[in-house]
Motif scaffolding. Structure first.
Motif, PDB file in Angstrom:
ATOM      1  N   VAL A  80      -3.219  -5.566  -5.153  1.00  0.00           N
ATOM      2  CA  VAL A  80      -3.118  -6.971  -4.744  1.00  0.00           C
ATOM      3  C   VAL A  80      -3.315  -7.946  -5.908  1.00  0.00           C
ATOM      4  O   VAL A  80      -2.615  -8.972  -5.982  1.00  0.00           O
ATOM      5  CB  VAL A  80      -4.096  -7.276  -3.592  1.00  0.00           C
ATOM      6  CG1 VAL A  80      -4.272  -8.779  -3.399  1.00  0.00           C
ATOM      7  CG2 VAL A  80      -3.590  -6.648  -2.294  1.00  0.00           C
ATOM      8  N   GLY A  93       0.785  -1.227   0.000  1.00  0.00           N
ATOM      9  CA  GLY A  93       0.000   0.000   0.000  1.00  0.00           C
ATOM     10  C   GLY A  93       0.814   1.272   0.000  1.00  0.00           C
ATOM     11  O   GLY A  93       0.264   2.365  -0.238  1.00  0.00           O
ATOM     12  N   TRP A 120      -4.908  -1.077  -2.054  1.00  0.00           N
ATOM     13  CA  TRP A 120      -4.757  -2.519  -1.911  1.00  0.00           C
ATOM     14  C   TRP A 120      -5.638  -3.276  -2.896  1.00  0.00           C
ATOM     15  O   TRP A 120      -5.189  -4.261  -3.511  1.00  0.00           O
ATOM     16  CB  TRP A 120      -5.070  -2.940  -0.474  1.00  0.00           C
ATOM     17  CG  TRP A 120      -3.921  -2.700   0.446  1.00  0.00           C
ATOM     18  CD1 TRP A 120      -3.663  -1.573   1.154  1.00  0.00           C
ATOM     19  CD2 TRP A 120      -2.845  -3.606   0.733  1.00  0.00           C
ATOM     20  NE1 TRP A 120      -2.498  -1.706   1.872  1.00  0.00           N
ATOM     21  CE2 TRP A 120      -1.976  -2.945   1.639  1.00  0.00           C
ATOM     22  CE3 TRP A 120      -2.532  -4.896   0.325  1.00  0.00           C
ATOM     23  CZ2 TRP A 120      -0.817  -3.530   2.130  1.00  0.00           C
ATOM     24  CZ3 TRP A 120      -1.382  -5.499   0.831  1.00  0.00           C
ATOM     25  CH2 TRP A 120      -0.542  -4.818   1.715  1.00  0.00           C
TER      26      TRP A 120
END
Length: 605
Positions: free
Chosen positions: A88, A26, A84
């Motif tokens: 991700v 992040g 995120w």
């Protein structure tokens, strides 16, 4: 218990890869705000999601096919629009890519070769960069590894079904990053023609079917877009004629080879000199060159030492490496150092296959010498790449590598339990340390670069622009503005964000700004649609001045945010004409240091 023990090395590899790719993920925030804004738009509008639009009202698309945006957009819908949820998916693609590469190499050359291949991929700095970033390259690489795995399965059994699946993966690779996906096709075709255990007639039929799979998997979206009337869909970003085909064949196709990308800025010599040593030079070397010379040595030596199955694998991965490396080395158009992540799977697979093939024949002097020489080359290359970062680490790698090289040459007397670990550490310590430094450095902007922050980069780990590309200046006599650049998004203040959000529901777009990164920064901060005038470079004919004027007359755009000087010598001048018209007809006010024009009120004399 025995089965679990056998799987333990792979589990450790995948766990370590996940930690490396997810650690402090992040910190990079929106990373590439251009694609983050498109993911945000896709989370708000299914139309924007399908077309890959940069805003929820679908004024213009990203300048690529949208498969990577689809993944990020779905994640943002499920988990909210945040750093995120957008980053991700790429990290998980990296873990999956390492696992698939291990599986593909294991089928031809065994478990040890597969583990080495996966580890090399995981620790390649370009991979540690791009699997922690939201450019399309992460999805592209995963799909190409998938295609290679399917090709391995197809070649084992002469299976047309597996070959068709390889074609599907390449087709979806086109939907991730257009024609770059096709660079692996020669290798896939060659390995099947040479090594598949079936007749020539069936090989031709299977290859024809796989080609059809590529066309269908990559072409259905192109056909759908071309069939939608232009006034019912967004403009195709990067295209001067509002056509996906023109984008694929021109700006993102042949133009990348010739340097004639209409609408580009800073072309010509702005992308570095071409030549056989380009991948080893200061711009790209730290991204990919750590084991590249070693892979070339092991490709030749492994072919000599390997079994028939090893050679089939080397034909596949060697073809991938050579074709892609030649194109990257000599293309005259837009190229960035992070593109080299596409070489990482092939380098890993060749390193694992060649090293294990030579190790099996280590009692033969030629094989021992080749294996020793390959490690010495790796140690020397890593030493050279580390010198400008950490002299101590560079010397350590060189000493360990040379000692292990001697031990490999004397493998009949040197204990393998000592030599092999030292050799692996010597080969992987350099790129591994560089990858950890990459993971520890936040990256943002359109041109990220692996490794630690050094002079010549900004605080976000993003390589600075070529001369003439930084367009942060104001327009005309407008007040001083705090803006982004061509490749970096701005961070607006609270007053401007509040202004954009206020009454935004009464307008299709809260604002318009020249350049996609400019628009992305304002859109991500406010959560409301912003028109990217001129697309990524500000040189797309979208919207035209006439269309923009109609939008203003209809009250569909509330504000115009500053302006941005463009340096392109080709493409449309629509953005410049729009800026001039706004300056002439509306009065600027200053909000958070930025010139803001209210398009709902005519300027007073």
């Amino acid at each position: 218990m025995v089965a679990m023990r056998a799987r333990l090395p792979l589990l450790l590899l995948l766990t370590g890869t996940a930690v490396l790719y997810l650690w402090r993920l992040g910190d990079s925030g929106w990373a590439n705000a251009y694609y983050s804004a498109a993911a945000q738009a896709g989370a708000q509008s299914w139309k924007a999601w399908f077309f890959g639009s940069t805003d929820a009202a679908s004024s213009i698309t990203v300048d690529k096919t949208p498969a990577a945006v689809w993944v990020m957009g779905l994640s943002a819908r499920l988990f909210g629009v945040n750093a995120w949820s957008i980053l991700v998916p790429q990290a998980l693609m990296g873990v999956a890519g390492v696992g698939l590469l291990h599986a593909a190499v294991k089928r031809t050359s065994g478990e040890a070769a597969g583990l080495i291949a996966g580890t090399v991929l995981a620790l390649t700095p370009a991979a540690a960069l791009m699997f922690r970033f939201n450019n399309p390259d992460a999805l592209l690489v995963l799909l190409l590894i998938t295609a290679a795995y399917c090709a391995v399965r197809a070649t084992e059994a002469g299976s047309g079904g597996w070959l068709a699946l390889a074609g599907v993966a390449v087709g979806f690779g086109f939907l991730a990053k257009m024609m770059q996906a096709f660079l692996v096709l020669p290798a896939l075709v060659l390995v099947y023609l040479v090594a598949a255990p079936t007749t020539t007639r069936r090989k031709v039929l299977h290859l024809s079917g796989a080609l059809g799979a590529v066309v269908v998997a990559g072409g259905w979206w192109v056909l759908a877009v071309e069939l939608v009337p232009a006034d019912q869909r967004p403009h195709i970003g990067g295209s001067q004629t509002n056509s996906v085909l023109e984008l694929a064949l021109g700006y993102n196709g042949l133009g990348r080879l010739t340097g004639e990308e209409v609408g580009s800025v800073g072309g010509g010599g702005g992308w570095g000199s071409t030549g056989w040593d380009r991948l080893l030079g200061p711009e790209m070397g730290g991204q990919i060159a750590w084991l590249l010379p070693t892979a070339v040595v092991l490709l030749v030596a492994g072919w000599w030492a390997g079994r028939e199955r090893d050679r089939a694998g080397l034909l596949l991965w060697g073809g991938w490496l050579l074709v892609t490396a030649v194109v990257f080395s000599f293309m005259n158009g837009i190229i960035h150092a992070y593109y080299t992540v596409a070489l990482a799977p092939a380098i890993g697979a060749i390193t694992g296959t060649g090293a294990v093939a030579l190790w099996r024949r280590r009692r033969e002097p030629v094989a021992a010498a080749a294996l020793s020489g390959a490690l010495a080359v790796a140690a020397l290359q890593c030493y050279l790449l580390l010198l400008d970062w950490s002299t101590g680490l560079a010397v350590t790698v060189l000493v360990l590598g040379l000692l292990a090289a001697v031990g490999l040459f004397l493998s009949t007397v040197a204990p393998a339990v000592v030599v092999v670990p030292v050799a692996l550490v010597a080969a992987l310590l350099g790129p591994g340390a560089y990858s950890v430094a990459t993971a520890a450095t936040p990256h943002s902007g359109a041109i990220p670069s692996a490794g630690p922050v050094r002079a010549g980069r900004d605080g976000g780990g993003t390589r600075m622009l070529p001369a003439g590309l930084n367009g942060a200046g104001g327009v005309g006599g407008a007040p001083a503005m705090r803006m982004g650049t061509l490749l970096n998004a701005p961070t607006p203040g609270e007053e401007l964000v509040s202004l954009l959000r206020a009454d935004s529901g009464a307008h299709t777009w809260a604002a318009a700004a020249v350049g996609s990164n400019n628009a992305a920064g304002y859109q991500l901060a406010s959560g409301v649609p912003v028109v990217a005038v001129g697309g990524f470079n500000g040189t797309d004919p979208a919207p035209t001045l006439e269309r923009f004027q109609r939008y203003v007359q209809e009250g569909r755009i509330h504000y115009f945010l500053g302006g941005m000087g463009m340096s392109g010598d080709s493409g449309s001048d629509a953005a410049e004409r729009i800026v001039a018209w706004v300056e002439e007809n509306f009065t600027a006010t200053t909000v958070d240091g930025l010139a803001v024009y209210d398009l709902t009120a005519r300027a007073q004399a």
